[in-house]
Design a protein around this motif. Structure first.
Motif, PDB file in Angstrom:
ATOM      1  N   GLY A   1       0.817  -1.202   0.000  1.00 28.46           N
ATOM      2  CA  GLY A   1       0.000   0.000   0.000  1.00 28.46           C
ATOM      3  C   GLY A   1       0.851   1.253   0.000  1.00 28.46           C
ATOM      4  N   PRO A   2       0.260   2.406  -0.338  1.00 35.55           N
ATOM      5  CA  PRO A   2       1.047   3.636  -0.475  1.00 35.55           C
ATOM      6  C   PRO A   2       1.675   4.126   0.820  1.00 35.55           C
ATOM      7  CG  PRO A   2      -1.309   4.109  -0.609  1.00 35.55           C
ATOM      8  CD  PRO A   2      -1.156   2.623  -0.696  1.00 35.55           C
ATOM      9  N   LEU A   3       1.004   3.941   1.964  1.00 37.50           N
ATOM     10  CA  LEU A   3       1.561   4.445   3.217  1.00 37.50           C
ATOM     11  C   LEU A   3       2.691   3.545   3.717  1.00 37.50           C
ATOM     12  CD1 LEU A   3      -1.802   5.571   4.829  1.00 37.50           C
ATOM     13  CD2 LEU A   3      -0.108   6.987   3.631  1.00 37.50           C
ATOM     14  N   ARG A   4       2.556   2.242   3.538  1.00 40.61           N
ATOM     15  CA  ARG A   4       3.677   1.357   3.858  1.00 40.61           C
ATOM     16  C   ARG A   4       4.852   1.620   2.919  1.00 40.61           C
ATOM     17  NH1 ARG A   4       3.126  -2.122   7.849  1.00 40.61           N
ATOM     18  NH2 ARG A   4       1.042  -2.857   8.444  1.00 40.61           N
ATOM     19  N   LEU A   5       4.554   1.916   1.672  1.00 41.08           N
ATOM     20  CA  LEU A   5       5.618   2.227   0.723  1.00 41.08           C
ATOM     21  C   LEU A   5       6.341   3.509   1.129  1.00 41.08           C
ATOM     22  CD1 LEU A   5       7.205   1.666  -1.818  1.00 41.08           C
ATOM     23  CD2 LEU A   5       5.341   2.677  -3.151  1.00 41.08           C
ATOM     24  N   LEU A   6       5.590   4.501   1.582  1.00 42.40           N
ATOM     25  CA  LEU A   6       6.221   5.721   2.077  1.00 42.40           C
ATOM     26  C   LEU A   6       7.137   5.425   3.266  1.00 42.40           C
ATOM     27  CD1 LEU A   6       3.280   8.250   1.787  1.00 42.40           C
ATOM     28  CD2 LEU A   6       5.573   8.584   0.816  1.00 42.40           C
ATOM     29  N   ASP A   7       6.699   4.559   4.166  1.00 43.83           N
ATOM     30  CA  ASP A   7       7.547   4.168   5.291  1.00 43.83           C
ATOM     31  C   ASP A   7       8.828   3.498   4.813  1.00 43.83           C
ATOM     32  OD1 ASP A   7       5.890   5.185   7.236  1.00 43.83           O
ATOM     33  OD2 ASP A   7       5.164   3.238   7.956  1.00 43.83           O
ATOM     34  N   LEU A   8       8.734   2.709   3.747  1.00 46.47           N
ATOM     35  CA  LEU A   8       9.916   2.042   3.199  1.00 46.47           C
ATOM     36  C   LEU A   8      10.860   3.043   2.539  1.00 46.47           C
ATOM     37  CD1 LEU A   8      11.450  -0.577   2.520  1.00 46.47           C
ATOM     38  CD2 LEU A   8      10.072  -0.722   0.429  1.00 46.47           C
ATOM     39  N   ILE A   9      10.305   3.955   1.763  1.00 50.72           N
ATOM     40  CA  ILE A   9      11.117   4.968   1.076  1.00 50.72           C
ATOM     41  C   ILE A   9      11.799   5.880   2.076  1.00 50.72           C
ATOM     42  CG2 ILE A   9      10.962   7.011  -0.417  1.00 50.72           C
ATOM     43  CD1 ILE A   9       8.614   5.595  -1.831  1.00 50.72           C
ATOM     44  N   GLY A  10      11.078   6.224   3.134  1.00 55.34           N
ATOM     45  CA  GLY A  10      11.532   7.232   4.102  1.00 55.34           C
ATOM     46  C   GLY A  10      10.756   8.503   3.876  1.00 55.34           C
ATOM     47  N   LEU A  11      10.069   8.977   4.921  1.00 53.85           N
ATOM     48  CA  LEU A  11       9.196  10.141   4.753  1.00 53.85           C
ATOM     49  C   LEU A  11       9.983  11.402   4.434  1.00 53.85           C
ATOM     50  CD1 LEU A  11       7.238   8.034   6.001  1.00 53.85           C
ATOM     51  CD2 LEU A  11       6.210   9.910   7.275  1.00 53.85           C
ATOM     52  N   ASP A  12      11.203  11.510   4.958  1.00 53.34           N
ATOM     53  CA  ASP A  12      12.036  12.669   4.630  1.00 53.34           C
ATOM     54  C   ASP A  12      12.444  12.663   3.165  1.00 53.34           C
ATOM     55  OD1 ASP A  12      13.518  10.358   5.177  1.00 53.34           O
ATOM     56  OD2 ASP A  12      15.237  11.464   5.956  1.00 53.34           O
ATOM     57  N   THR A  13      12.784  11.482   2.655  1.00 46.98           N
ATOM     58  CA  THR A  13      13.125  11.370   1.236  1.00 46.98           C
ATOM     59  C   THR A  13      11.919  11.693   0.368  1.00 46.98           C
ATOM     60  OG1 THR A  13      14.809   9.696   1.703  1.00 46.98           O
ATOM     61  CG2 THR A  13      13.970   9.804  -0.562  1.00 46.98           C
ATOM     62  N   ALA A  14      10.754  11.174   0.751  1.00 49.96           N
ATOM     63  CA  ALA A  14       9.539  11.436  -0.018  1.00 49.96           C
ATOM     64  C   ALA A  14       9.214  12.927  -0.017  1.00 49.96           C
ATOM     65  CB  ALA A  14       8.375  10.633   0.555  1.00 49.96           C
ATOM     66  N   GLN A  15       9.384  13.576   1.124  1.00 49.70           N
ATOM     67  CA  GLN A  15       9.128  15.016   1.185  1.00 49.70           C
ATOM     68  C   GLN A  15      10.082  15.773   0.267  1.00 49.70           C
ATOM     69  OE1 GLN A  15       8.602  17.054   5.057  1.00 49.70           O
ATOM     70  NE2 GLN A  15      10.093  18.547   4.349  1.00 49.70           N
ATOM     71  N   SER A  16      11.354  15.404   0.269  1.00 47.02           N
ATOM     72  CA  SER A  16      12.336  16.074  -0.588  1.00 47.02           C
ATOM     73  C   SER A  16      11.991  15.902  -2.062  1.00 47.02           C
ATOM     74  CB  SER A  16      13.741  15.529  -0.309  1.00 47.02           C
ATOM     75  OG  SER A  16      14.159  15.842   0.988  1.00 47.02           O
ATOM     76  N   ILE A  17      11.572  14.698  -2.433  1.00 48.50           N
ATOM     77  CA  ILE A  17      11.194  14.446  -3.829  1.00 48.50           C
ATOM     78  C   ILE A  17       9.989  15.294  -4.203  1.00 48.50           C
ATOM     79  CG2 ILE A  17      10.356  12.709  -5.457  1.00 48.50           C
ATOM     80  CD1 ILE A  17      11.864  10.617  -3.745  1.00 48.50           C
ATOM     81  N   ALA A  18       8.985  15.303  -3.329  1.00 45.97           N
ATOM     82  CA  ALA A  18       7.775  16.076  -3.606  1.00 45.97           C
ATOM     83  C   ALA A  18       8.098  17.571  -3.719  1.00 45.97           C
ATOM     84  CB  ALA A  18       6.734  15.836  -2.512  1.00 45.97           C
ATOM     85  N   GLU A  19       8.961  18.059  -2.851  1.00 45.64           N
ATOM     86  CA  GLU A  19       9.329  19.475  -2.912  1.00 45.64           C
ATOM     87  C   GLU A  19      10.060  19.806  -4.205  1.00 45.64           C
ATOM     88  OE1 GLU A  19       9.818  20.449   1.868  1.00 45.64           O
ATOM     89  OE2 GLU A  19      11.556  19.753   0.697  1.00 45.64           O
ATOM     90  N   SER A  20      10.955  18.926  -4.620  1.00 44.27           N
ATOM     91  CA  SER A  20      11.696  19.150  -5.861  1.00 44.27           C
ATOM     92  C   SER A  20      10.763  19.165  -7.065  1.00 44.27           C
ATOM     93  CB  SER A  20      12.760  18.055  -6.037  1.00 44.27           C
ATOM     94  OG  SER A  20      13.464  18.228  -7.234  1.00 44.27           O
ATOM     95  N   MET A  21       9.795  18.260  -7.060  1.00 41.24           N
ATOM     96  CA  MET A  21       8.856  18.196  -8.179  1.00 41.24           C
ATOM     97  C   MET A  21       7.912  19.387  -8.180  1.00 41.24           C
ATOM     98  SD  MET A  21       8.157  14.105  -8.276  1.00 41.24           S
ATOM     99  CE  MET A  21       7.058  14.261  -9.670  1.00 41.24           C
ATOM    100  N   TYR A  22       7.485  19.822  -6.991  1.00 41.29           N
ATOM    101  CA  TYR A  22       6.626  21.001  -6.920  1.00 41.29           C
ATOM    102  C   TYR A  22       7.382  22.248  -7.400  1.00 41.29           C
ATOM    103  CZ  TYR A  22       3.505  24.619  -5.248  1.00 41.29           C
ATOM    104  OH  TYR A  22       2.687  25.726  -5.187  1.00 41.29           O
ATOM    105  N   GLU A  23       8.644  22.341  -7.012  1.00 46.93           N
ATOM    106  CA  GLU A  23       9.465  23.470  -7.440  1.00 46.93           C
ATOM    107  C   GLU A  23       9.591  23.514  -8.967  1.00 46.93           C
ATOM    108  OE1 GLU A  23      11.880  26.795  -7.470  1.00 46.93           O
ATOM    109  OE2 GLU A  23      10.687  25.980  -5.817  1.00 46.93           O
ATOM    110  N   GLU A  24       9.692  22.342  -9.574  1.00 51.63           N
ATOM    111  CA  GLU A  24       9.845  22.268 -11.029  1.00 51.63           C
ATOM    112  C   GLU A  24       8.552  22.600 -11.767  1.00 51.63           C
ATOM    113  OE1 GLU A  24      12.104  19.904 -14.381  1.00 51.63           O
ATOM    114  OE2 GLU A  24      12.631  21.440 -12.946  1.00 51.63           O
TER     115      GLU A  24
END
Length: 289
Positions: free
Chosen positions: A230-253
């Motif tokens: 599921g998406p929330l378990r996947l976020l836990d696997l990725i790392g929430l800090d990493t996911a936030q950084s990716i989302a911020e980079s994509m929003y900036e773009e």
């Protein structure tokens, strides 16, 4: 020629240790650099534990494990990578940190044809190439977690990457590492995260708004859409800090609201609940995540 004889890996976290492992198992000499002795010891332990799991699972023999360990060396200064012909940067998903690593590597590598690659999940690679004197030898090589298991690598050349360098790295990924390599344009998020991140942050917004529980959101996607996780378990696997950084980079773009990290994600990162690596995220993982 697809083989690189000496490979440097900068960073020995979850991704860096996995990248170092697969390169060593494929027969390359690998030098791993971390910022200090404590981080280096943790990274070495993580890598050795992964090889041990592979041995127990029958994925490699005792001789193969010993050979892989024999090809690995561990260091705390980038100067030890001076004669490498490929260096893969796998530090935290921060533009300032990555740019500093690239600039220093550019001044250290003795071979002007040496390739510098970034394992960035979302940062435009040209932002890193621009701080070097060898932008034609810079590209992205985005591995997926866990690296020894996941078969995909995204190869991201910039508009100034030498086509021969791109082909050499594509061939190395396929022929030496045994991965499937796909090519992506140098746009934040590349292929996979451009599709995945809006889905993941939508799940956080759904939880935040009280539409469903974490378990029901994840079960809905696993049992209703045949997703392996599921998406929330996947976020836990990725790392929430990493996911936030990716989302911020994509929003900036793109400045698209669907990429923006939700408040709940930001608050969890601020609280240090980063997922499996911290022992607590959307789910708890005890003392040994």
């Amino acid at each position: 020629m697809s083989q690189f004889s000496r490979i440097g890996v900068v960073g020995c976290g979850l991704m860096g240790s996995g990248i170092a492992e697969v390169c060593a198992r494929a027969g390359s000499e690998v030098r791993v650099v971390e910022s200090g002795e404590q981080a280096l010891a943790l990274g070495r332990s993580r890598l050795t534990a992964s090889l041990d799991r592979g041995l127990r699972a029958g994925k490699l023999t005792e001789a193969e494990r010993a050979a892989a360990l024999g090809r690995l060396s561990f260091h705390t200064t980038l100067a030890d990578l001076a004669d490498c012909d490929l260096v893969i940067e796998a530090v935290a998903e921060r533009l300032d940190l990555k740019r500093a690593v690239f600039k220093e590597l550019d001044g250290i590598l003795t071979d002007p044809a040496a390739v510098i690659a970034s394992n960035t999940s979302s940062i435009p690679v040209i932002e890193l190439a621009a701080v070097t004197t060898r932008p034609a030898q810079v590209l992205g090589v985005h591995f997926f977690n866990p690296v020894p298991v996941q078969r995909l690598i995204e190869i991201i050349p910039t508009q100034v990457t030498d086509a021969a360098v791109t082909e050499q790295v594509m061939n190395f990924a396929a022929d030496t590492l045994g991965k499937t390599a796909i090519r992506a344009r140098d746009r934040a998020g590349f292929v996979v995260n451009a599709l995945l991140v809006p889905y993941l942050v939508s799940a956080v917004r759904m939880l935040e708004s009280g539409i469903a529980s974490a378990e029901d959101i994840d079960n809905g996607m696993v049992l209703g859409c045949a997703h392996p996780m599921g998406p929330l378990r996947l976020l836990d696997l990725i790392g929430l800090d990493t996911a936030q950084s990716i989302a911020e980079s994509m929003y900036e773009e793109y400045k698209e609201p669907l990429y923006a990290p939700p408040p709940l994600l930001r608050r969890m990162v601020a609280a240090g609940t980063l997922g499996r690596k911290s022992g607590q995220g959307f789910y708890g993982y005890g003392e040994n995540p």
